[in-house]
Structures are given as structure tokens and as C-alpha cells.
Design an enzyme around this catalytic site. Structure first.
Site, PDB file in Angstrom:
ATOM      1  N   GLY A 173       2.099   4.935   2.313  1.00  0.00           N
ATOM      2  CA  GLY A 173       2.238   5.434   3.674  1.00  0.00           C
ATOM      3  C   GLY A 173       3.545   4.977   4.290  1.00  0.00           C
ATOM      4  O   GLY A 173       4.354   4.303   3.659  1.00  0.00           O
ATOM      5  N   VAL A 226       4.445   2.834   6.672  1.00  0.00           N
ATOM      6  CA  VAL A 226       4.799   1.434   6.860  1.00  0.00           C
ATOM      7  C   VAL A 226       5.213   0.812   5.533  1.00  0.00           C
ATOM      8  O   VAL A 226       6.225   0.114   5.444  1.00  0.00           O
ATOM      9  CB  VAL A 226       3.632   0.657   7.516  1.00  0.00           C
ATOM     10  CG1 VAL A 226       3.926  -0.828   7.527  1.00  0.00           C
ATOM     11  CG2 VAL A 226       3.394   1.172   8.930  1.00  0.00           C
ATOM     12  N   GLU A 247      -0.976  -1.138  -6.811  1.00  0.00           N
ATOM     13  CA  GLU A 247      -1.922  -0.119  -7.260  1.00  0.00           C
ATOM     14  C   GLU A 247      -1.243   1.200  -7.616  1.00  0.00           C
ATOM     15  O   GLU A 247      -1.635   1.877  -8.551  1.00  0.00           O
ATOM     16  CB  GLU A 247      -2.958   0.149  -6.164  1.00  0.00           C
ATOM     17  CG  GLU A 247      -3.861  -1.041  -5.880  1.00  0.00           C
ATOM     18  CD  GLU A 247      -4.767  -0.800  -4.701  1.00  0.00           C
ATOM     19  OE1 GLU A 247      -5.826  -1.441  -4.638  1.00  0.00           O
ATOM     20  OE2 GLU A 247      -4.431   0.022  -3.817  1.00  0.00           O
ATOM     21  N   GLY A 257       0.829  -1.199   0.000  1.00  0.00           N
ATOM     22  CA  GLY A 257       0.000   0.000   0.000  1.00  0.00           C
ATOM     23  C   GLY A 257       0.866   1.252   0.000  1.00  0.00           C
ATOM     24  O   GLY A 257       2.002   1.251  -0.469  1.00  0.00           O
ATOM     25  N   ASN A 266     -11.557   5.441   5.156  1.00  0.00           N
ATOM     26  CA  ASN A 266     -11.339   5.696   3.725  1.00  0.00           C
ATOM     27  C   ASN A 266     -12.063   4.713   2.808  1.00  0.00           C
ATOM     28  O   ASN A 266     -12.199   4.979   1.622  1.00  0.00           O
ATOM     29  CB  ASN A 266      -9.848   5.576   3.372  1.00  0.00           C
ATOM     30  CG  ASN A 266      -8.966   6.461   4.224  1.00  0.00           C
ATOM     31  OD1 ASN A 266      -9.329   7.577   4.566  1.00  0.00           O
ATOM     32  ND2 ASN A 266      -7.797   5.959   4.583  1.00  0.00           N
TER      33      ASN A 266
END
Lengths: 502, 502
Positions: free
Chosen positions: A270, A272, A293, A268, A383
Site C-alpha cells: 500500500g 505507506v 510477505e 506491508g 481484511n
């Protein structure tokens, strides 16, 4: 400036955003381009918001339904939500004003897997799309469209919508041409396999296509993608990243992942996710594949260093410095990056076939490994589920990553019973915090609980152990021991006192 | 009897079940054939159970780990559970004694999607399989194996296991030869698309294959598949069946399903599934396709009447009368029936490509459309998730069907908050009871709640409405309004008083 609208017919449709937005009536459903803030048409929404505000001041109603790829921009979701111009939203957002509107009940929001929304619209499961508003980089003489920094659901919206508004963004580099792989989304009984066998395989066209007769306006604009400036990787994120690498190395050692090459990675965005990529680099990996993505600045760097060989995504979300680097070395990056429609980047069939190792964040997990990704304290939408379900269910390996605490320790990421379930125990395999790795594969619930408690923050471990042991000690405790009257008490306590601590 | 073991080498391995079971040591992990009671090897487990009992009486330990296709038979799961001879079980069961052992914590049970178990074993996510015990109908001279009434995970177990025991069942008709389509399960990075474009496409071999050097025993047996005798379709099931047809007809009318042909259907087993098939027949459908897990007597009848054109499944679960009918008209049925491995019958990629309309039962659903299929009152395991997740997530349309009440009204199938989640709001589209159709597609949670409450039994509707309205009236009710302190109170009340009624 040299016109990027090369098609003669479409040139005749050029008009201002202010004029174009008058074509969209109250109650229309509109499919916008945009994925994680990349490739959003921004001129039209701003004009729409002004128009809505003016109409509302006159006492006239004006609201539209908004469909996108994923999250957009404050100048799309934000201005329209603030103007009270949105009645419905799908499938994902991150904007604060949109969040407020959704949680107040003012905006109806449907939380749909990112892979599935376009197919569900095509199938007629949502209202018919009246308009598509799509950012492009240029319009070729032939009428073909050069996509912008995200493909998302663009081609599907162009196919479905009755009318189309194109926003030609002169800020976006023309060098994007050739990086996309645009495919058609076909429904059963006409669905076909996409013959993608490797992360970098191209099976479509570099251009989007549209029936020119549907195009009612072409807007020329110069707007920047909004790029989140993630804070530097902190100590907790680094510890999580190191645990991920430790886990992957052990899988390699046990022969469960191909040595040194792993399998295609999805991660993903961010802190982390950045920490994980950084740990993979520190661990000396080379030539990794990513099937994900979003591609961000950090990924350009990893590609340059050879850590990542090929990266497939649906969005390219770059800072101004990233755009500059990308343009300077465009021939290099075009060999290593491919942008696909989100029904392909997130395709369950392809994620399975390629064997993606999926890594996603989460809000909370419970002791049996059920994961909540969306509803804070069971009710407040954060979200949306995004693509996490596409990857977690279909990945060869499915990892969820999270710091063990939130809100300065007032919230434990590991709880007795999650207040909402987005990923069930059947789909979660490995959960990792800075305190360790809970490998849930092949385990029964009681074994899962012991593994999960071991990765909770130490300040919550005793309370979790106490809950679990008392649940097991009940008569007829069953397969998944719970004390129903206490199961959600940690969340209730947080609502009552501001902390989950007893 | 004429020997069905035609291969000379394997003939030399023929021995009694009593002798064969001595080859399986304490602590072994064993993959058995068997899916919904069809095609289970039954001689060996009975001998194993006797051996375990004898050893336990001498104070010696004896337990094995059991992997199967799906549910088996009292003479497999039942006798071994009763003998205390099972330490671990996956992925699905229906046996009462096994259920008792699992819910007492004596047997560790892992609840895995039926499509995924074999791949996870092949990948090394479970303990290595020491033995495969597979029922076959015959062994060809070449050593190829004619599968029995279920394929399930048989070929995978034969591939993975160190040693193999074959049980040749003389009860099963030799005419089964040619009805199967056996495929290899390959993992990433070597996974490939199976070119199945239509329900009836054959892409594999009619035979299973095994390395003869791994075969340590061949048992000759004569055992019957156990067939559940479902009670006649009752009024409530009929009403649900009529609601399903009403829903499908409306989808056709709105152009969301191909007229008169629908798309391939998947339905579970039991009264409600039977009622649905019967309603489809009453509605005059002809030439329907089924892409499902199990074919039962009723399906033979529908094939004969032309209601169903082709049926694909992984198991053929027939009563003695069904077997007789099947044998009598074998050439006819072989044209219309195909049995596949369960990684193919339940393949997420194929279910999507074919566009399966999925229909599954459930234990309970909540007002927001989350579904519990497994844990009664959050803790007591019923049977497992089975294939419901494979079909519900990947189906073109996903329906869940249930009577609105259970236990003579003491339990409502619609509750404020499910006590366990197997199918999230992101995957459930249409929920049907005898009181109506809750079409959740494209709806936000508040709209979903109103639809769900409308299909609850009238005796629970007021209480559900009261909960929902009070949840919405809270300050900061959010996107998914809940009263956490009451969310699980209906289940707690049932545990305390024997009824969910206030």
C-alpha cells in the site's frame, strides 16, 4: 501451445474447469493457492461459482469452505461470495463481496495468524481438507510441480488434502522455475529447526511435490494475477516514510541497529509501505535485506538500484509491466529474490533469529499503544490480521504506521480505547504518524499516553488529553487510567453522527 | 562455616550488605536475580531500603530502577516499595506493596513478556543497567558461579551491567550444582538456534560467568526463599482440572495429541495449576514432560511417582520440606530436572518446536475469546503478563483456565467485552471453567460467543446471552457484534455497585 504438463500420468487427468468443478461436492472444504492476489487458481473458482448459481436456481444447496494463503482475487473470493457458494473462510481476504458476506454473518470467518493456519489444519484443529486447488506454472516429467507467483500454504494443502486439482497457468512465466524454496511443515514432536541464518538461504526444493494418485484433475488455463494499482505516494504517506527513516537513523546513531545495514525489513503493501521504501532509497541506503510477505514492482526497482540486496517473501505480485521486466532480467532477479512457504516467510522463530524490523499498518491505536488492525468500530471486519501479528510480536523492532486521520477527519487513528485489540501493548513498540514518532519502548502506560497523544492529529489532541487527564484524576485511577463509561464513546459517536468529533 | 567463596580475587570483595549498598547511587538501574520468589538476593535490598529511608528522612532523594526475572519477595520488592526507593519496575511482580505503588502511579511499571526483557535491555531499548545483584550458591576457584534456585535473567544481567554484586546464600543447598543449563543470549544479526530437541536437552554450562573486574562486592548471607503456601485444592479447581483432563483425553482420542504421552506441558502456579497436575496423576498418566517456568513441591512428588519424566523450568520454588526432600534425593532429581535462563524456558521458538501444551490462568475473557490477564476493571494492575503470552501464542495448544466467578459471585470471569486485552482472539484456543470447555478453534466470532456463554456461571449466562442476541440483532451488526455503549457496562456497574449483577 507447447504443453506444460510433461508428466504422462498427470496428462491423462487434463480436463476443463467445468468438468473438474463437478468433482467438488457440496460441503467440501477446499484449500486454494493464492497470496495477495498472486498465484491464485482462477479458472476453477469461476466454474464453481457458475455451478453453484445453477444449483441454487434449482433449489439445491451448494457451499464450500475456503482456505487460502491470504487474500485472493475477485475471480476467486468475489465470484464465490456473490454466488452464495461459501460457508466458511480463513485466514485473510480483501475482496469487497467477501467482506460483505462475512460482515452479514452469511460466511463464517476465522481470523488466524498467517504463519499458523497450515499447522493448525495439519494438527486437525480445522475440518479436514477435502480438496487442494493449486496453481502451478508447469508439471515436470517427474511429476514435480513448478510453483507459480506465490507459495503460501500450497505445499501444506497438497500434503493434507484428500484430492488435488492442479491449474497450470500458461500466463505465468516459466522463468519462475528455481526461484522458490519449498519446505515441509512438520508438527511437534517432529518439528525441526530450519537452518536459515541469512535472508537468502535456501534450505528446500525449487519444486512442490504431490502424490499423483491424489490428483483428480489438471486444468490448463491462462489467467492474469490481479495487481492493485496503488495511487502515487501522497504527502501524508511521504511524511510517514520520512519519520520512519528519521527513527531508523536515530537507532543507528544510538547503536541499536547496525550502521548502514539495518536489519532485515518487513513492510506491508500500500501507499505507506511504498513511501517508506522510497524514503529509504532517498536516504541513500544500499544492500538492504527484506524478509517479508510480498514483493511488488517497486521492489524490483529497488533491487535493480542496489538499494535492496536480497528479498525473501511468499508472493511475487507484479503488474504486466513488472512481469515483463522480471522475465527480461530473470537471471539477475533469481539471484536476489527467494519465495518461501508462508509458514517460513512468517515464521516466528526465523523472524526473531534474523531480527526483522517489522512495519505494519493499522486501523487505530489507543493512548496506551494497543492496536486494532481488523474490526472497524469494533465490529466490521476489514481484511483480517494477516501476518501483522507474526511480525509485530517477533520482530527485533516493531513499528506500526498510519495516517493520523481517516474518512476526511471523521475518524482519529488515535483513540482513548481501541474497539478491538489485535496487537497488545506488550507487542507494540513504536507508532508513527505524519505528526511524529511515539517510541513506547520501556515506558509505563502514563508515559505511553503522552507519547501517543503527541502523534495524534492536532484536531483530536485536546480531546485525547482531556480524556487522559480526567482518567488520571479519578480516585484509584490505577496503572492504566480509563473512564470506562467514556472509553468507547468516540466510536459510538462516529456510529451516531458520522464523526468522532465532539 | 566453610567459605563458599573459593576464588581468591572475589574473596577480597567480601563485605557487608550495608557497605555494599552504599555503592549503588541514587537513580541507578539494577538487575536483581529472582523468579517467583526463588533465588532472590535478599540481604542487599533490605540494606538498600534502610539506606533509602535514612536518606529520605534527611530530605535526600534515593530511588532506583528495578529489573528482575519475574516476581521476587517481600524482602526485595516489598521493602523497597514501602521505603519509596523504587522509581521504575519491570517485568513482573506479585508483592502487595509494589502493587500499591504501581497502581498509585508512584512506580512506573513496564509490563513485558518474560522471554523478551533481557533481549530488549541488551538491545538498548531500556536504560543501561548500572548494577547486577545476583544470588549464587557458591563461587568456584575459577570464578565460575554456581546459580541458585532460579536462573531467570541472571546471566544477561551479569553480561550487561557495569558493576556486579554477588550474594552468596549459604541457606541454598550446594547440591544445586549441575542442575542448571546456562546459555548466552545473542541478538540479531548474531542470534543462533539453540539445538534443544527434547525437554531435557542440555546445551550450555552448569555455571554462570562474570568478568571479575566488574564485581564490586560479594555478600555472604543466609536467607530463605519465600514459598507461597497454596491452600488445598478446592472443589472448583478440581472440576477445572477434570475438565482439562477430559479435553486432553478427547484430543488423544481424535489423534490430535500423541496417545498417552501428550506433548510437553506448561502450567502456571496456584490452586488451579495444582488441581490440573493432580487430575493428570489421577488419570494415570506416566512419563509426562513439562516445559514450564517454575517447579514446585508438587512437581517433585510427581517426578518421584513417575507421572512426570522430565521437568524443565527457570525456577525451583521449594518449601523447607521440599528443599529437604530435594537434598536427600539430589542424584535422582538432577536426572529429571533442568533449570534454564528465562529466555530459553520461555523461548517462542522452542515452545513452538517442542509443541508445548500451554495452560494459564486469567482474570477474565470476553464472549469472543479475548483474555485479560493483567488489569482488573481495565486499570488496576494485578501482577503483569508474565510468561502467559510466550506460552499462549506459541504453544501447540493454548488453554486458559479460570473459575467462572470471582469475589463471591460479584465478578463474572466471562464478560461481554474485556476491559483490557493481553491475549487476543487470534491466540486463545480453549477456555475452561468448572462449567465446561469452550473450544474456540476454527470458530467464527458468533460461534465463539455461544461456546463462551456456555462455560459462564449460570447466574450470568442469561445476561450474556441477552447482550449477544441484542448485539446480533442490530442493523450492520458485523463480524464481531457489539453494543459499544454497553460493552464495558458490567465493569462500570461493578465499580458503581460492587457487583456485575444487574
Amino acid at each position: 501451445m507447447n504443453s506444460r504438463v510433461q508428466n504422462e500420468y498427470l496428462k491423462s487427468k487434463v480436463m476443463s474447469a467445468e468438468k473438474a468443478c463437478e468433482l467438488i461436492p457440496n460441503g467440501a472444504s477446499v484449500g486454494f493457492s493464492g497470496f495477495v492476489g498472486a498465484g491464485c487458481a482462477l479458472a476453477l473458482p469461476q466454474a464453481l461459482a457458475q455451478r453453484a448459481t445453477a444449483l441454487h436456481e434449482k433449489g439445491e444447496p451448494y457451499q464450500i469452505e475456503i482456505f487460502t494463503g491470504a487474500s485472493t482475487d475477485p475471480l476467486l473470493d468475489g465470484v464465490l461470495a456473490k454466488a452464495g457458494a461459501v460457508s466458511f473462510r480463513a485466514p485473510f481476504f480483501t475482496d469487497t463481496d467477501m467482506r460483505r458476506a462475512i460482515n452479514s454473518g452469511a460466511v463464517r470467518y476465522a481470523d488466524v495468524h498467517l504463519s499458523s493456519l497450515a499447522a493448525q489444519l495439519k494438527a486437525g484443529f480445522f475440518p479436514h481438507l477435502n480438496f487442494a486447488v493449486i496453481e502451478v506454472v508447469a508439471i515436470k516429467e517427474s511429476g514435480e510441480l513448478v510453483p507459480s507467483t506465490s507459495l503460501g500454504n500450497n505445499q501444506a494443502w497438497l500434503d493434507i488434502a484428500d484430492r488435488v486439482i492442479l491449474e497450470v497457468n500458461y500466463y505465468q512465466p516459466l522463468e519462475l522455475e528455481g526461484i522458490h524454496d519449498v519446505t515441509d511443515l512438520r508438527l511437534p514432536p517432529h518439528a525441526e529447526d530450519l537452518p536459515i541464518k541469512h535472508v537468502g538461504d535456501r534450505v528446500g526444493s525449487p519444486y512442490m511435490h504431490v502424490d499423483p494418485a491424489k490428483v483428480v484433475a489438471v486444468i490448463e488455463a491462462r489467467t492474469h494475477d490481479r495487481v492493485n494499482n496503488f495511487t502515487a505516494v501522497d504527502e501524508i504517506s511521504s511524511a510517514i516514510g520520512r519519520n520512519v527513516v528519521k527513527f531508523l537513523k536515530n537507532e543507528e546513531a544510538c547503536g541499536r541497529l547496525p550502521a548502514k545495514k539495518l536489519l532485515p525489513l518487513q513492510s506491508g503493501i500500500g501507499n505507506v509501505a511504498n513511501a517508506v521504501l522510497s524514503s529509504l532509497q532517498d536516504a541513500g541506503y544500499q544492500g538492504l535485506q527484506c524478509y517479508s510477505e510480498v514483493i511488488q514492482d517497486g521492489m524490483l526497482d529497488l533491487i535493480k538500484r542496489g538499494v535492496v540486496g536480497t528479498a525473501s517473501a511468499t508472493a511475487l505480485s507484479l503488474s504486466p509491466a513488472g512481469v515483463e521486466e522480471f522475465q527480461k532480467n530473470i537471471d539477475f532477479y533469481r539471484k536476489h529474490i527467494i519465495l518461501r512457504s508462508q509458514d517460513v516467510s512468517n515464521s516466528p522463530a526465523l523472524i526473531r533469529r534474523l531480527g526483522v524490523v517489522s512495519m505494519n499498518g493499522m486501523l487505530e491505536a489507543d493512548i496506551y499503544g494497543n492496536v486494532n488492525s481488523t474490526n472497524v468500530m469494533g465490529s466490521q471486519m476489514k481484511n483480517g490480521i494477516g501476518g501483522s501479528g507474526d511480525f509485530a510480536r517477533n520482530g527485533y523492532l516493531s513499528l506500526f504506521l498510519s495516517p493520523s486521520l481517516a474518512k476526511d477527519g471523521a475518524i482519529s487513528a488515535i483513540v482513548p480505547f481501541v474497539s478491538h485489540v489485535d496487537h497488545t501493548e506488550h507487542d507494540t513498540q513504536v507508532i508513527i504518524t505524519e505528526y511524529g514518532i511515539a517510541d513506547l519502548r520501556g515506558k509505563c502506560p502514563r508515559e505511553r499516553a503522552r507519547a501517543m497523544i503527541s502523534i495524534a492529529h492536532p484536531i483530536y489532541q485536546d480531546a485525547l488529553r482531556d480524556y487522559f487527564e480526567r482518567a488520571c484524576a479519578q480516585p484509584c485511577a490505577g496503572h492504566t487510567p480509563h473512564i470506562l463509561s467514556e472509553a468507547l464513546s468516540w466510536h459510538q459517536r462516529f456510529k451516531d453522527t458520522g464523526s468522532m468529533k465532539a
